[in-house]
Design an enzyme around this catalytic site. Sequence first.
Site, PDB file in Angstrom:
ATOM      1  N   ASP A  49      18.435  42.351   0.239  1.00  0.00           N
ATOM      2  CA  ASP A  49      17.346  41.366   0.199  1.00  0.00           C
ATOM      3  C   ASP A  49      17.612  40.279   1.229  1.00  0.00           C
ATOM      4  O   ASP A  49      18.537  39.478   1.066  1.00  0.00           O
ATOM      5  CB  ASP A  49      17.242  40.724  -1.188  1.00  0.00           C
ATOM      6  N   TYR A  54      16.117  33.348   6.562  1.00  0.00           N
ATOM      7  CA  TYR A  54      17.583  33.338   6.433  1.00  0.00           C
ATOM      8  C   TYR A  54      18.277  33.435   7.795  1.00  0.00           C
ATOM      9  O   TYR A  54      19.487  33.214   7.895  1.00  0.00           O
ATOM     10  CB  TYR A  54      18.092  34.481   5.543  1.00  0.00           C
TER      11      TYR A  54
HETATM   12  P1  NDP Z   1      23.955  33.968  -6.624  1.00  0.00           P
HETATM   13  O1  NDP Z   1      23.683  33.745  -8.069  1.00  0.00           O
HETATM   14  O2  NDP Z   1      23.892  35.346  -6.098  1.00  0.00           O
HETATM   15  O3  NDP Z   1      25.373  33.303  -6.299  1.00  0.00           O
HETATM   16  C1  NDP Z   1      25.932  33.356  -5.020  1.00  0.00           C
HETATM   17  C2  NDP Z   1      27.190  32.494  -5.014  1.00  0.00           C
HETATM   18  O4  NDP Z   1      28.116  33.011  -5.965  1.00  0.00           O
HETATM   19  C3  NDP Z   1      27.923  32.455  -3.703  1.00  0.00           C
HETATM   20  O5  NDP Z   1      28.456  31.158  -3.581  1.00  0.00           O
HETATM   21  C4  NDP Z   1      29.031  33.484  -3.866  1.00  0.00           C
HETATM   22  O6  NDP Z   1      30.152  33.127  -3.093  1.00  0.00           O
HETATM   23  C5  NDP Z   1      29.338  33.359  -5.339  1.00  0.00           C
HETATM   24  N1  NDP Z   1      29.720  34.633  -5.994  1.00  0.00           N
HETATM   25  C6  NDP Z   1      29.182  35.852  -5.797  1.00  0.00           C
HETATM   26  N2  NDP Z   1      29.716  36.749  -6.635  1.00  0.00           N
HETATM   27  C7  NDP Z   1      30.630  36.094  -7.366  1.00  0.00           C
HETATM   28  C8  NDP Z   1      31.503  36.497  -8.389  1.00  0.00           C
HETATM   29  N3  NDP Z   1      31.539  37.760  -8.815  1.00  0.00           N
HETATM   30  N4  NDP Z   1      32.304  35.552  -8.938  1.00  0.00           N
HETATM   31  C9  NDP Z   1      32.265  34.256  -8.522  1.00  0.00           C
HETATM   32  N5  NDP Z   1      31.437  33.817  -7.554  1.00  0.00           N
HETATM   33  C10 NDP Z   1      30.628  34.738  -6.981  1.00  0.00           C
HETATM   34  O7  NDP Z   1      22.964  32.991  -5.841  1.00  0.00           O
HETATM   35  P2  NDP Z   1      21.959  33.073  -4.612  1.00  0.00           P
HETATM   36  O8  NDP Z   1      21.180  31.827  -4.667  1.00  0.00           O
HETATM   37  O9  NDP Z   1      22.637  33.435  -3.373  1.00  0.00           O
HETATM   38  O10 NDP Z   1      20.936  34.224  -5.003  1.00  0.00           O
HETATM   39  C11 NDP Z   1      21.130  35.574  -4.672  1.00  0.00           C
HETATM   40  C12 NDP Z   1      20.091  36.051  -3.682  1.00  0.00           C
HETATM   41  O11 NDP Z   1      18.779  35.748  -4.135  1.00  0.00           O
HETATM   42  C13 NDP Z   1      20.140  35.338  -2.317  1.00  0.00           C
HETATM   43  O12 NDP Z   1      21.202  35.753  -1.508  1.00  0.00           O
HETATM   44  C14 NDP Z   1      18.778  35.691  -1.780  1.00  0.00           C
HETATM   45  O13 NDP Z   1      18.756  37.020  -1.335  1.00  0.00           O
HETATM   46  C15 NDP Z   1      17.920  35.501  -3.033  1.00  0.00           C
HETATM   47  N6  NDP Z   1      17.375  34.132  -3.125  1.00  0.00           N
HETATM   48  C16 NDP Z   1      16.010  33.999  -3.013  1.00  0.00           C
HETATM   49  C17 NDP Z   1      15.414  32.786  -3.106  1.00  0.00           C
HETATM   50  C18 NDP Z   1      13.933  32.702  -2.992  1.00  0.00           C
HETATM   51  O14 NDP Z   1      13.404  31.603  -2.859  1.00  0.00           O
HETATM   52  N7  NDP Z   1      13.231  33.805  -3.038  1.00  0.00           N
HETATM   53  C19 NDP Z   1      16.179  31.548  -3.301  1.00  0.00           C
HETATM   54  C20 NDP Z   1      17.613  31.786  -3.449  1.00  0.00           C
HETATM   55  C21 NDP Z   1      18.154  33.041  -3.378  1.00  0.00           C
HETATM   56  P3  NDP Z   1      30.723  33.992  -1.835  1.00  0.00           P
HETATM   57  O15 NDP Z   1      29.569  34.499  -1.046  1.00  0.00           O
HETATM   58  O16 NDP Z   1      31.530  32.955  -1.109  1.00  0.00           O
HETATM   59  O17 NDP Z   1      31.569  35.084  -2.423  1.00  0.00           O
END
Ligand code: NDP
Length: 302
Positions: A49, A54
């Site tokens: 996604d 982005y």
């Molecule tokens: P998430 O809930 O996926 O959390 C991501 C964060 O959690 C990052 O900081 C990552 O760190 C950390 N993380 C990932 N896996 C773990 C784990 N197993 N244990 C501990 N920490 C973890 O949040 P997002 O807001 O990124 O949402 C996911 C996706 O949703 C986005 O990437 C995007 O594709 C979509 N999105 C869409 C939006 C919209 O408006 N349509 C808005 C926001 C997100 P690290 O990467 O450093 O490991």
Amino acid sequence: MTNTASVPQLTLNNGVEIPALGLGVFQTPPDETVAAVVTALDLGYRHIDTAAAYGNEREVGQALRRFLDRTGLARSEVFVETKVWITDYGYDQTLHAFDKSAGKLGLDQLDLLILHQPLPGEFDLTVEAYRALETLLADGRVRAIGVSNFMPDHLSALLARATVVPAVNQIEVHPYFRQSELLALGAEHGIVSQAWSPIGGITFYRDGSRGSTLADPVIGEIARAHGKTPAQVMLRWHLQQGRQVIPKSVTPSRIAENLDVFDFELTDDQLGAVDALDTGVRGGPEPEQITREAFAYEIPEA
Ligand code: NDP
């Protein structure tokens, strides 16, 4: 380290199948995107996604090509989703937004193209953008279309004017913000809810002052009971309630951890205990207040 255990599929309202779990790449820097996406695809992820906004569609495309060339798998094995940013709304502009995204991704056809936000103050323009998605669908340039951050009023207003019911609505859903009314409206219309910030990223990567879902004691206790992590419990909670999830990580061990959620099941009591954590407080921007003026960045040409 390819994981052959496949992710279950959800069927969209037009019959197209989407993996129930994919990799999100919001805030994944362009120079880290190829590595994160290739790692995920090697592990068995089959959905990515991204979004025009982005700034990493080109790198997602590079990763995809690298993976397909190496494995010999068909393009159809990986489901690619992207989003049209609000500065590209309007019928002709949104048709061109497809060209920009497809060009950067290096693809002729996208699996799912969605509107990133409603523009409540310019809803006619939002509908024009959606009409362009309907045209792209009819022309076979995209396999499914949908929306994101559409609240009940926006969804109802769109449904009153659209020809094609959106296949998905990608919305903020995590244990601290469940949006039950919106989930129910989606279900009523056969719209799959895609949970963004599925493990509550928005509760900890910006302002953790209201608490992080990862440190929640209820989620922690359920995780210990299953020998799993809090992130895995949250992903299970979504999956068992029929939502599609797109956890984001650039960390290989977490990318693997987030996929390793198909060998355990939460009980009804555990699902209910997570439901009960809802605070009703949104972490992301209020969709009603999104304007082109406030989020005016231009999406570059391919
Ligand atoms: P998430 O809930 O996926 O959390 C991501 C964060 O959690 C990052 O900081 C990552 O760190 C950390 N993380 C990932 N896996 C773990 C784990 N197993 N244990 C501990 N920490 C973890 O949040 P997002 O807001 O990124 O949402 C996911 C996706 O949703 C986005 O990437 C995007 O594709 C979509 N999105 C869409 C939006 C919209 O408006 N349509 C808005 C926001 C997100 P690290 O990467 O450093 O490991």
